[in-house]
Design a protein around this motif. Structure first.
Motif, PDB file in Angstrom:
ATOM      1  N   THR A  29       0.839  -1.200   0.000  1.00 32.40           N
ATOM      2  CA  THR A  29       0.000   0.000   0.000  1.00 32.40           C
ATOM      3  C   THR A  29       0.872   1.246   0.000  1.00 32.40           C
ATOM      4  O   THR A  29       1.527   1.542   1.002  1.00 32.40           O
ATOM      5  N   PRO A  30       0.907   2.007  -1.083  1.00 34.94           N
ATOM      6  CA  PRO A  30       1.743   3.209  -1.129  1.00 34.94           C
ATOM      7  C   PRO A  30       1.069   4.397  -0.464  1.00 34.94           C
ATOM      8  O   PRO A  30      -0.163   4.505  -0.449  1.00 34.94           O
ATOM      9  N   ILE A  31       1.875   5.283   0.081  1.00 29.63           N
ATOM     10  CA  ILE A  31       1.364   6.557   0.595  1.00 29.63           C
ATOM     11  C   ILE A  31       1.228   7.549  -0.566  1.00 29.63           C
ATOM     12  O   ILE A  31       0.216   8.228  -0.712  1.00 29.63           O
ATOM     13  N   LEU A  32       2.263   7.615  -1.407  1.00 22.20           N
ATOM     14  CA  LEU A  32       2.271   8.500  -2.560  1.00 22.20           C
ATOM     15  C   LEU A  32       2.356   7.681  -3.840  1.00 22.20           C
ATOM     16  O   LEU A  32       2.901   6.571  -3.844  1.00 22.20           O
ATOM     17  N   ASP A  33       1.822   8.226  -4.935  1.00 22.24           N
ATOM     18  CA  ASP A  33       1.981   7.559  -6.221  1.00 22.24           C
ATOM     19  C   ASP A  33       3.301   7.997  -6.849  1.00 22.24           C
ATOM     20  O   ASP A  33       4.054   8.784  -6.277  1.00 22.24           O
ATOM     21  N   LYS A  34       3.585   7.488  -8.044  1.00 23.82           N
ATOM     22  CA  LYS A  34       4.884   7.759  -8.673  1.00 23.82           C
ATOM     23  C   LYS A  34       5.084   9.232  -9.015  1.00 23.82           C
ATOM     24  O   LYS A  34       6.212   9.686  -9.207  1.00 23.82           O
ATOM     25  N   ASP A  35       3.974   9.994  -9.073  1.00 29.21           N
ATOM     26  CA  ASP A  35       4.077  11.420  -9.353  1.00 29.21           C
ATOM     27  C   ASP A  35       4.141  12.265  -8.078  1.00 29.21           C
ATOM     28  O   ASP A  35       4.206  13.496  -8.149  1.00 29.21           O
ATOM     29  N   GLY A  36       4.108  11.591  -6.930  1.00 26.35           N
ATOM     30  CA  GLY A  36       4.229  12.312  -5.676  1.00 26.35           C
ATOM     31  C   GLY A  36       2.922  12.762  -5.065  1.00 26.35           C
ATOM     32  O   GLY A  36       2.921  13.507  -4.088  1.00 26.35           O
ATOM     33  N   ASN A  37       1.800  12.325  -5.617  1.00 25.75           N
ATOM     34  CA  ASN A  37       0.502  12.689  -5.052  1.00 25.75           C
ATOM     35  C   ASN A  37       0.069  11.681  -3.994  1.00 25.75           C
ATOM     36  O   ASN A  37       0.366  10.488  -4.104  1.00 25.75           O
ATOM     37  N   LEU A  38      -0.637  12.139  -2.979  1.00 26.16           N
ATOM     38  CA  LEU A  38      -1.189  11.239  -1.968  1.00 26.16           C
ATOM     39  C   LEU A  38      -2.206  10.313  -2.618  1.00 26.16           C
ATOM     40  O   LEU A  38      -3.093  10.759  -3.344  1.00 26.16           O
ATOM     41  N   VAL A  39      -2.075   9.013  -2.373  1.00 22.27           N
ATOM     42  CA  VAL A  39      -3.030   8.037  -2.905  1.00 22.27           C
ATOM     43  C   VAL A  39      -4.290   8.103  -2.056  1.00 22.27           C
ATOM     44  O   VAL A  39      -4.262   7.789  -0.863  1.00 22.27           O
ATOM     45  N   THR A  40      -5.381   8.512  -2.666  1.00 27.62           N
ATOM     46  CA  THR A  40      -6.599   8.778  -1.887  1.00 27.62           C
ATOM     47  C   THR A  40      -7.189   7.528  -1.247  1.00 27.62           C
ATOM     48  O   THR A  40      -7.849   7.610  -0.209  1.00 27.62           O
ATOM     49  N   ALA A  41      -6.957   6.354  -1.834  1.00 25.37           N
ATOM     50  CA  ALA A  41      -7.551   5.122  -1.304  1.00 25.37           C
ATOM     51  C   ALA A  41      -6.747   4.529  -0.148  1.00 25.37           C
ATOM     52  O   ALA A  41      -7.204   3.586   0.505  1.00 25.37           O
ATOM     53  N   THR A  42      -5.569   5.081   0.113  1.00 26.47           N
ATOM     54  CA  THR A  42      -4.673   4.478   1.104  1.00 26.47           C
ATOM     55  C   THR A  42      -5.250   4.477   2.511  1.00 26.47           C
ATOM     56  O   THR A  42      -5.169   3.474   3.226  1.00 26.47           O
ATOM     57  N   GLN A  43      -5.816   5.589   2.933  1.00 28.69           N
ATOM     58  CA  GLN A  43      -6.310   5.665   4.308  1.00 28.69           C
ATOM     59  C   GLN A  43      -7.365   4.602   4.582  1.00 28.69           C
ATOM     60  O   GLN A  43      -7.325   3.938   5.626  1.00 28.69           O
ATOM     61  N   LYS A  44      -8.300   4.425   3.665  1.00 31.45           N
ATOM     62  CA  LYS A  44      -9.340   3.401   3.854  1.00 31.45           C
ATOM     63  C   LYS A  44      -8.739   2.005   3.899  1.00 31.45           C
ATOM     64  O   LYS A  44      -9.136   1.161   4.700  1.00 31.45           O
TER      65      LYS A  44
END
Length: 342
Positions: A306-321
């Motif tokens: 489960t990544p915190i950020l994607d390859k472009d450096g954006n927060l992965v919105t589905a991670t917290q859930k």
């Protein structure tokens, strides 16, 4: 009226007008200086706050990356070594883990854990090794697949020269300047998740060298720029706070699952010592111990993936859930392990 008196009156009027303009210009200059100082202070305050948020988010991500490495060199390695001793293991699917796409242990989770662990050792990050700050940052931000894929290309993940330096967000979080001339936000562009802050001018115009009205106009323009920079910095700060909060949740959850896996592996070793390695000969209670260890290993693998950020450096919105789902399953699995030990 004699001509000399007329000329004298005109000269006096001109003198009064000039004096009035001079006073007005001086007032404008004074106001311009005050506005300019306020603009500069606004940007300096925004930069200081942003720097604090950057450092805090960076530290949290690095700490999470170090925790992941310690788990691979500790409890994950112990689980792999212990589980590989078992023979004739038959595992049932778990509906709880299926929703996390972690239910297929034999063909997915266990080979994946083994592959990740071997890749880390091949990269020189085996037992006793440590991560440099840049690699720890990347290991905290990325999932295992993203990071280890970079390692497989020959890029060293033990230094900032690896994956972190190729990503604008990670490079900035790690303290690298994205600005022309190295002025931080000043003189360049700073990118985080599509939000652009800048250019934050290091010097807001030399208003004192201008005429009063011109200086006031320049100062007002500087203040508008300062407000824009402050607003953009606030947006970036809020993104950093969210990244830190999600990472802290991941760190705590990962720690809890690691502890429970460590406890489950300890119980599994006792089973092996008492009943051997043939799963087919185990009592139902001993099989339940195996199932518990497997479940926590699956949950830990789910966290690694489960990544915190994607390859472009954006927060992965589905991670917290996803993290909250892992936490929920782990709490249920803990209750099951408690009943087995009793």
């Amino acid at each position: 009226m004699p001509i000399p008196l007329i000329i004298g009156a005109a000269a006096a009027a001109a003198g009064l007008y000039g004096a009035a303009k001079g006073v007005s210009g001086a007032i404008d200059q004074s106001n311009a200086k005050g506005i300019n100082n306020d603009a500069r202070s606004l940007v300096e305050t925004a930069n200081k706050d942003l720097e604090k948020k950057r450092q805090s988010a960076n530290n949290t991500l690095e700490d999470y990356g170090q925790r992941k490495l310690r788990a691979f060199n500790g409890v994950i390695a112990d689980f792999i070594e212990t589980f590989q001793k078992l023979k004739n293991v038959e595992l049932s699917q778990s509906p709880e883990l299926d929703k996390l796409n972690a239910g297929d242990f034999s063909n997915k989770t266990f080979p994946g854990l083994t592959q990740d662990y071997q890749a880390l050792k091949d990269a020189g990050l085996g037992l006793g090794a440590g991560l440099g700050s840049g690699a720890a940052l990347a290991f905290g931000a990325y999932n295992g697949t993203m990071l280890l894929a970079t390692a497989s290309t020959g890029t060293a993940i033990s230094s900032l020269g690896g994956v972190a330096a190729t990503n604008a967000t990670l490079a900035w979080l790690g303290g690298g300047s994205l600005a022309a001339g190295g002025y931080g936000m000043a003189g360049g562009m700073m990118v985080l998740g599509g939000v652009v802050a800048g250019p934050a001018l290091a010097i807001f115009g030399h208003v004192m060298g201008n005429k009063g009205e011109e200086a006031l106009n320049t100062a007002n323009t500087n203040m508008e720029q300062a407000r824009t920079i402050s607003d953009e910095a606030s947006l970036i700060s809020s993104k950093l706070v969210t990244i830190e909060e999600v990472t802290a949740l991941a760190n705590t959850t990962f720690s809890n699952v690691s502890s429970r896996l460590r406890r489950a592996v300890s119980e599994l070793r006792k089973v092996i010592d008492n009943e051997g390695v043939d799963f087919g000969n185990y009592t139902e209670q001993s099989k339940a111990v195996v199932f518990s260890a497997v479940k926590f290993a699956q949950l830990l693998k789910a966290m690694v993936d489960t990544p915190i950020l994607d390859k472009d450096g954006n927060l992965v919105t589905a991670t917290q859930k996803r993290i909250l789902d892992v936490k929920e399953v782990a709490n249920g699995a803990k209750s099951s392990l408690d009943s087995v030990e009793k």
